[in-house]
Design a protein around this motif. Sequence first.
Motif, mmCIF file in Angstrom:
data_model
loop_
_atom_site.group_PDB
_atom_site.id
_atom_site.type_symbol
_atom_site.label_atom_id
_atom_site.label_comp_id
_atom_site.label_asym_id
_atom_site.label_seq_id
_atom_site.Cartn_x
_atom_site.Cartn_y
_atom_site.Cartn_z
ATOM 1 N N ASP A 690 0.807 -1.100 0.142
ATOM 2 C CA ASP A 690 0.007 -0.109 0.281
ATOM 3 C C ASP A 690 0.825 1.196 0.030
ATOM 4 O OD1 ASP A 690 -2.258 -1.510 0.033
ATOM 5 O OD2 ASP A 690 -2.658 -1.461 2.265
ATOM 6 N N GLU A 691 1.693 1.341 0.946
ATOM 7 C CA GLU A 691 2.672 2.298 0.854
ATOM 8 C C GLU A 691 3.532 2.688 -0.413
ATOM 9 O OE1 GLU A 691 6.196 4.390 3.887
ATOM 10 O OE2 GLU A 691 5.538 2.346 4.199
ATOM 11 N N ALA A 692 3.822 1.587 -0.785
ATOM 12 C CA ALA A 692 4.756 1.687 -1.906
ATOM 13 C C ALA A 692 3.900 1.968 -3.260
ATOM 14 C CB ALA A 692 5.239 0.229 -2.381
ATOM 15 N N ARG A 693 2.726 1.506 -3.402
ATOM 16 C CA ARG A 693 1.937 2.188 -4.664
ATOM 17 C C ARG A 693 1.735 3.593 -4.513
ATOM 18 N NH1 ARG A 693 2.227 -1.906 -8.277
ATOM 19 N NH2 ARG A 693 1.670 -3.763 -7.686
ATOM 20 N N GLU A 694 1.480 4.031 -3.206
ATOM 21 C CA GLU A 694 1.219 5.532 -3.048
ATOM 22 C C GLU A 694 2.354 6.190 -3.324
ATOM 23 O OE1 GLU A 694 1.293 9.205 -0.883
ATOM 24 O OE2 GLU A 694 2.588 7.175 -0.103
ATOM 25 N N ALA A 695 3.729 5.665 -3.256
ATOM 26 C CA ALA A 695 4.830 6.508 -3.561
ATOM 27 C C ALA A 695 5.037 6.297 -5.073
ATOM 28 C CB ALA A 695 6.072 5.918 -2.573
ATOM 29 N N GLY A 696 4.555 5.622 -5.700
ATOM 30 C CA GLY A 696 4.735 5.598 -7.252
ATOM 31 C C GLY A 696 5.273 4.380 -7.842
ATOM 32 N N ILE A 697 5.633 3.378 -6.901
ATOM 33 C CA ILE A 697 6.160 2.293 -7.183
ATOM 34 C C ILE A 697 5.320 1.542 -8.303
ATOM 35 C CG2 ILE A 697 7.092 -0.157 -6.424
ATOM 36 C CD1 ILE A 697 8.888 2.071 -5.334
ATOM 37 N N THR A 698 6.116 1.004 -9.523
ATOM 38 C CA THR A 698 5.249 0.260 -10.557
ATOM 39 C C THR A 698 4.981 -1.166 -10.119
ATOM 40 O OG1 THR A 698 6.334 1.840 -12.041
ATOM 41 C CG2 THR A 698 5.188 -0.300 -12.821
ATOM 42 N N ASP A 699 6.115 -1.816 -9.725
ATOM 43 C CA ASP A 699 5.862 -3.152 -9.461
ATOM 44 C C ASP A 699 7.146 -3.497 -8.452
ATOM 45 O OD1 ASP A 699 4.775 -5.723 -9.668
ATOM 46 O OD2 ASP A 699 4.582 -5.529 -11.852
ATOM 47 N N PHE A 700 7.171 -4.830 -8.088
ATOM 48 C CA PHE A 700 7.986 -5.302 -7.003
ATOM 49 C C PHE A 700 8.621 -6.778 -7.713
ATOM 50 C CE2 PHE A 700 8.167 -8.641 -3.857
ATOM 51 C CZ PHE A 700 9.314 -8.067 -2.929
ATOM 52 N N ILE A 701 9.992 -6.998 -7.330
ATOM 53 C CA ILE A 701 10.750 -8.178 -7.474
ATOM 54 C C ILE A 701 11.357 -8.610 -6.287
ATOM 55 C CG2 ILE A 701 12.445 -9.545 -8.881
ATOM 56 C CD1 ILE A 701 12.280 -7.427 -11.065
ATOM 57 N N SER A 702 10.792 -9.824 -5.822
ATOM 58 C CA SER A 702 11.399 -10.674 -4.618
ATOM 59 C C SER A 702 12.832 -11.066 -4.752
ATOM 60 C CB SER A 702 10.542 -11.682 -4.367
ATOM 61 O OG SER A 702 11.164 -12.276 -2.979
ATOM 62 N N LYS A 703 13.759 -10.673 -3.724
ATOM 63 C CA LYS A 703 15.015 -11.106 -3.875
ATOM 64 C C LYS A 703 14.976 -12.660 -3.380
ATOM 65 C CE LYS A 703 17.924 -7.175 -2.770
ATOM 66 N NZ LYS A 703 18.970 -6.718 -2.136
ATOM 67 N N PRO A 704 15.899 -13.608 -3.792
ATOM 68 C CA PRO A 704 16.708 -13.130 -5.077
ATOM 69 C C PRO A 704 16.358 -13.135 -6.289
ATOM 70 C CG PRO A 704 16.862 -15.421 -4.328
ATOM 71 C CD PRO A 704 15.930 -14.950 -3.635
ATOM 72 N N MET A 705 16.770 -12.059 -7.004
ATOM 73 C CA MET A 705 16.339 -11.836 -8.409
ATOM 74 C C MET A 705 17.196 -12.313 -9.273
ATOM 75 S SD MET A 705 15.539 -8.234 -10.329
ATOM 76 C CE MET A 705 17.268 -7.503 -10.403
ATOM 77 N N PHE A 706 16.523 -13.293 -10.284
ATOM 78 C CA PHE A 706 17.345 -13.500 -11.333
ATOM 79 C C PHE A 706 17.033 -12.916 -12.782
ATOM 80 C CE2 PHE A 706 17.288 -16.842 -8.178
ATOM 81 C CZ PHE A 706 18.362 -17.694 -8.391
ATOM 82 N N LEU A 707 17.907 -13.384 -13.554
ATOM 83 C CA LEU A 707 17.880 -12.523 -14.843
ATOM 84 C C LEU A 707 16.247 -12.827 -15.431
ATOM 85 C CD1 LEU A 707 18.853 -11.249 -17.303
ATOM 86 C CD2 LEU A 707 19.846 -13.238 -18.183
ATOM 87 N N SER A 708 15.860 -14.193 -15.662
ATOM 88 C CA SER A 708 14.559 -14.355 -15.682
ATOM 89 C C SER A 708 13.429 -13.601 -15.323
ATOM 90 C CB SER A 708 14.289 -15.949 -15.846
ATOM 91 O OG SER A 708 14.138 -16.361 -14.436
ATOM 92 N N ASP A 709 13.742 -13.609 -13.873
ATOM 93 C CA ASP A 709 12.684 -12.893 -13.268
ATOM 94 C C ASP A 709 12.813 -11.211 -13.692
ATOM 95 O OD1 ASP A 709 12.143 -14.464 -11.139
ATOM 96 O OD2 ASP A 709 13.886 -13.968 -10.144
ATOM 97 N N LEU A 710 13.831 -10.625 -13.872
ATOM 98 C CA LEU A 710 13.855 -9.281 -14.222
ATOM 99 C C LEU A 710 13.550 -9.273 -15.614
ATOM 100 C CD1 LEU A 710 14.807 -6.234 -13.695
ATOM 101 C CD2 LEU A 710 17.131 -6.915 -14.520
#
Length: 862
Positions: A690-710
């Motif tokens: 909720d706080e992230a969307r309000e601040a303008g965050i487009t989306d989220f990726i959970s760590k660990p982030m792999f090349l396919s995730d990105l």
Amino acid sequence: MAASETGEKDRKKGRIWSWVVMAGTITAIIAFAMISISLVTDRLIDLGIQNMAILSRHDADAIESIIGKYNMVLEGIAAEIRKTENLNQQKQMEMLEMGKQMLGSACMNLTLVAEDKTTLDNNILVTTNDELYEICSQEGNNFVCHFKDEQVNAQGESLLIGNKIEPFSLDGHTYLYLVAKLDVNILQKELKLDSYDGQGLGYVIDFEGYFIINEHRDPTAQNISNFFKSLAKTELLHGMTISGIQKKIRRLENFTFQYKNSRGIVNIVSCNYMEFGNWYFVSVVPRKVFSQQSKSLIMLFTFFMAVILVMVIIAVVMFSKKSRNMLAMERKYRAELADTLSMAQSASKAKTTFLNNMSHDIRTPMNAIIGFTALAITHIDNKKRVLGYLEKISKSSNHLLSLINDVLDMSRIESGNVNIDARPENLVEILHGLKDIIFADIRAKQMDLFIDVVDVRDEQIVCDRLRLNQVLLNLVSNALKYTKPGGAISIRVIEKGLTKKGSGIFEFRVKDNGIGMSPEFVKTIFEPFTREKSSTVSGIQGTGLGMAITKNIVDMMGGTITVTSELGIGSEFVVELEFLLQEGCKEIQVIRSLEGQRSLVVDDDMNTCQSVASMLRQIGMRTEWCIHGKEAIARTEEALRMGDYFQVYIIDWLIPDMNGIEIARRIRRIVGDEVPVILLSAYDWSDIEDEAREAGITDFISKPMFLSDLHNKLMDICGEIAEDSTPTKEIQETNFIGKRLLLVEDNELNREIAIEILEEAGLIVETAEDGSIAVDRIKKEKPGYFDAILMDIQMPIMNGYEAAKAIRTLENKELAKIPIIAMTANAFEEDKQAAIDAGMNAHVGKPIDIPVLFDTLQKILY
């Protein structure tokens, strides 16, 4: 005559000498046997006492787990209170009453405590409660403590579990704490020491020795109100004193000692520190229990000694003729004696190793299941969040099932032969699954978790997923155990390069800032039953087997494991493994709409920045990175002035000078709403969404982030489809409408689950509770009435194998040919073969894997 008499005298002397030698030898053997039996008995008792310390630690952990569960539910209630709008006193009391119901029958009341010392509980507003306020202010953010309250139970005792909450005001009072008062008897059942046939006792005491929980409560017995006073009436053995016990408790040591009571019975006492409440768990077991447990082994030992004695007597009788043979036989049987003793010791050690390995491996996913279940109950109205918790529960359950299947294969455990079963796996799924399993423990200890990958280009590997999970979970569990609340754990995966045989070399690093180890102990850490002897680990129980098990698995996988550590600083374990890479994996493509565009990575870890920047370059972007939030904002302003804008931002959530949400909020003020800003974090997205969307965050990726995730995330944001992708054929639901099954299952709950699954797929289901009933049903029906049979194996009267054989021998050949599928928890390879030998067509294991079941039915019915 004289010569004859002389010869007879010599023969008599020889016989006398032989009997003397034989008598002396027998006496020596008996003495040796008695001494050996005494030594073996003492050794077996010592092993039993060591095992008692291990089991006592497990009992203490069980009590702490119960308190931790209540604490986690209390956190969920506090979160609901913080976000409730239009709050008034009546609504707040209703929420507290609801929270009390969630905590269960053990909760006496649930209370909010204000800074002016007033309280509001689920029943009434109390204007003053100085004592409760003082406890809250002294104990801190999260606490559990013992509390005297005459209204709770016959002992006038209760447990207080409290959380400091985000302050809010209501009717002129500012509330700071949420406190649950629990009946102390909720932990009573945990003190039954079943491992000793009910002969053991369990207590929980505070640092002053007063009983918090006492298995044999008697309010009129003043002599048991304090543990130290009780010990004063006994005889402490081996130089132990009450003051010495008190010093060990103050130093948070785990220790054992012995005492003799007024009836002359010697008891073994194991004391284990409990982090919750700063209490001690004390288990007391009579020493004679361990003597009784060792009797069977002693009888076996005695039997072999008797055999040896008989053989020695025979050898002595033949001494005069075959002395060399006698010596050889004696040496042979002495060797057999040593082997027998070694076998007895190995059997005892193998049992202890098995029990502790099983407990260690199963406890971690169980923790995740319990924790996420509690969170799901707390957020039952939030469908999206509950769905996320259920997915994590499913992952942990599947891991637990894999462990149980492996544990139940006793032939491999007894022989020591554990096979490496390498299969195609996805490294992304393994690492995300690991994070989900440990996340409940991370949250419970309020620790920081850093998990990332560096230069990992090959995600599709061939490995034994269960064994790799065991290695990583052992290392992470150790880091959790030896790192204090508020500490940090780092997990990093690095691909170091390729080999000539088409394999990749992967390095797994697990680092903590816990108590660390001495250089001397580091040298022996991978040896069985070794633990650091310093006072820094005296408050933490361990078997000394975890690292030896981990080392053995790594060796079987052809890898290496090393450790560096420093006392008071922390430890880092490095595992290097070589995995075959799956063939035919497609390379990540350039994203056309982002090719040549600028991107900015913001993370306080340089390795993560470089790794993510490398991924973005593979996607086709120009990439820069920085490690400070203020620098990211400055670069954004400079890019705006130059007219060469950043088209993608990847920002870590936790950055020391400014968190990722605030960085995103300030960047949005500069660049507007069009540029994608992606948040990167190892923590749960639902907690900050909720706080992230309000601040303008487009989306989220959970760590660990792999090349396919990105790559997949940026493709979703840009709305592109990969060039080499082909239209996928939608999977049609299998149409079983009109097909009729006979479900043979004696367990009512299993029948209910199976019927629900099958009828949802359009099948018509009829049931039979036993194999004999199923055979009678088939005989009565016409061929084709039932399309197939789902047959359980373990059933009364007639089991599944017998029923299948009976059906196959029916006179009506059409009925005898009906497809039969075994659906059973007998899931080993030999069970599958037994089903085929009994005439069945296929085998499906329990718990039911729905896709596997439907795929099997599809093959059988069509």
